[in-house]
Enzyme design. Structure first.
Site, short mmCIF file in Angstrom:
data_model
loop_
_atom_site.label_atom_id
_atom_site.label_comp_id
_atom_site.label_asym_id
_atom_site.label_seq_id
_atom_site.Cartn_x
_atom_site.Cartn_y
_atom_site.Cartn_z
N GLN A 269 2.85 9.93 1.24
CA GLN A 269 4.17 9.33 1.37
C GLN A 269 5.12 9.72 0.23
O GLN A 269 6.32 9.58 0.38
CB GLN A 269 4.07 7.81 1.45
CG GLN A 269 3.37 7.32 2.71
CD GLN A 269 3.22 5.82 2.67
OE1 GLN A 269 2.22 5.31 2.19
NE2 GLN A 269 4.23 5.11 3.16
N GLY B 130 0.83 -1.19 0.00
CA GLY B 130 0.00 0.00 0.00
C GLY B 130 0.87 1.24 0.00
O GLY B 130 2.00 1.22 0.48
N HIS C 70 -4.50 1.55 7.56
CA HIS C 70 -3.12 2.05 7.65
C HIS C 70 -2.91 3.18 6.63
O HIS C 70 -2.41 4.26 6.98
CB HIS C 70 -2.15 0.90 7.39
CG HIS C 70 -0.71 1.30 7.32
ND1 HIS C 70 0.19 0.97 8.30
CD2 HIS C 70 -0.01 1.99 6.37
CE1 HIS C 70 1.38 1.45 7.96
NE2 HIS C 70 1.28 2.07 6.80
N GLU C 71 -3.29 2.94 5.39
CA GLU C 71 -3.07 3.94 4.34
C GLU C 71 -3.98 5.16 4.54
O GLU C 71 -3.56 6.29 4.30
CB GLU C 71 -3.26 3.33 2.95
CG GLU C 71 -2.30 2.22 2.61
CD GLU C 71 -0.83 2.57 2.77
OE1 GLU C 71 -0.45 3.75 2.64
OE2 GLU C 71 -0.03 1.65 3.03
N CYS D 278 5.83 -0.21 7.13
CA CYS D 278 5.50 0.98 6.36
C CYS D 278 6.68 1.36 5.48
O CYS D 278 7.83 1.34 5.94
CB CYS D 278 5.16 2.13 7.31
SG CYS D 278 4.67 3.65 6.50
N LEU D 279 6.41 1.70 4.24
CA LEU D 279 7.48 2.11 3.34
C LEU D 279 8.16 3.39 3.82
O LEU D 279 9.31 3.65 3.44
CB LEU D 279 6.94 2.29 1.91
CG LEU D 279 6.42 1.01 1.25
CD1 LEU D 279 5.82 1.32 -0.11
CD2 LEU D 279 7.51 -0.04 1.15
N HIS E 97 -2.48 7.65 6.78
CA HIS E 97 -1.50 8.53 6.14
C HIS E 97 -2.15 9.81 5.60
O HIS E 97 -1.57 10.89 5.70
CB HIS E 97 -0.78 7.83 4.98
CG HIS E 97 0.35 6.96 5.41
ND1 HIS E 97 1.49 7.45 6.02
CD2 HIS E 97 0.54 5.62 5.29
CE1 HIS E 97 2.32 6.44 6.27
NE2 HIS E 97 1.76 5.33 5.83
#
Length: 170
Positions: free
Chosen positions: A51, A46, A134-135, A92-93, A138
């Protein structure tokens, strides 16, 4: 398509609340394609536009094993279904190489626009529900480490600061 640079914690731009997409046009579709390429290249499941330093309400994800089922969420709204929550290991990226258990709603109801601007709704559970939450966080300027204790969050902050120092040219 182009790979986009991913912001890393503790970059303050990750705390920016994303603004709604007014029109799903070629620029937004290009962003979606670039985000998908970036996500797949980084081996993520994701990615939120925040991000990649684009503060619009756009998310891409693909929880399939073969990367054959990308999901695009533009202007998503997420509503938990019921009170049941379950912890799941998250990464997480924007926080590479760190994972922690985060409790989230077991099931969610999602409303969003697809890459063509068409509205859709769905219910999700398990990994997909966790990824959506989660996304979506963000887009609100929230990171998964914000769901952890202050002690664990400080540990992650120290680790990321050390990582950034090591990456600086001497």
């Amino acid at each position: 398509m182009a790979k986009l640079p991913i912001l890393e914690f503790p970059d303050e731009r990750l705390r920016t609340i994303a603004t709604p997409v007014e029109t799903v046009d070629d620029e937004v579709r290009r962003l979606v394609e670039d985000m998908l390429e970036t996500m797949y290249d980084a081996r993520g499941i994701g990615l939120a536009a925040t991000q990649v330093d684009v503060h619009r309400r756009v998310i891409v994800m693909d929880v399939s094993d073969d990367h054959a089922h990308p999901l695009v969420l533009i202007n998503p709204t997420v509503t938990p279904i019921g009170d049941e929550r379950e912890p799941m290991q998250e990464g997480c990226l924007s926080i590479p190489d760190y994972y922690a258990e985060v409790p989230r709603a077991l099931k969610v109801h999602l409303k969003a626009l697809d890459r063509d601007g068409q509205p859709y709704e769905m219910e999700a559970e398990g990994l997909l529900a966790h990824c959506i939450q989660h996304e979506h966080d963000h887009l609100e300027g929230v990171l998964f480490v914000d769901h952890l204790s202050a002690l664990k969050r400080d540990r992650v902050l120290k680790k990321m600061n050390k990582r950034h120092r090591q990456m600086q040219p001497a």
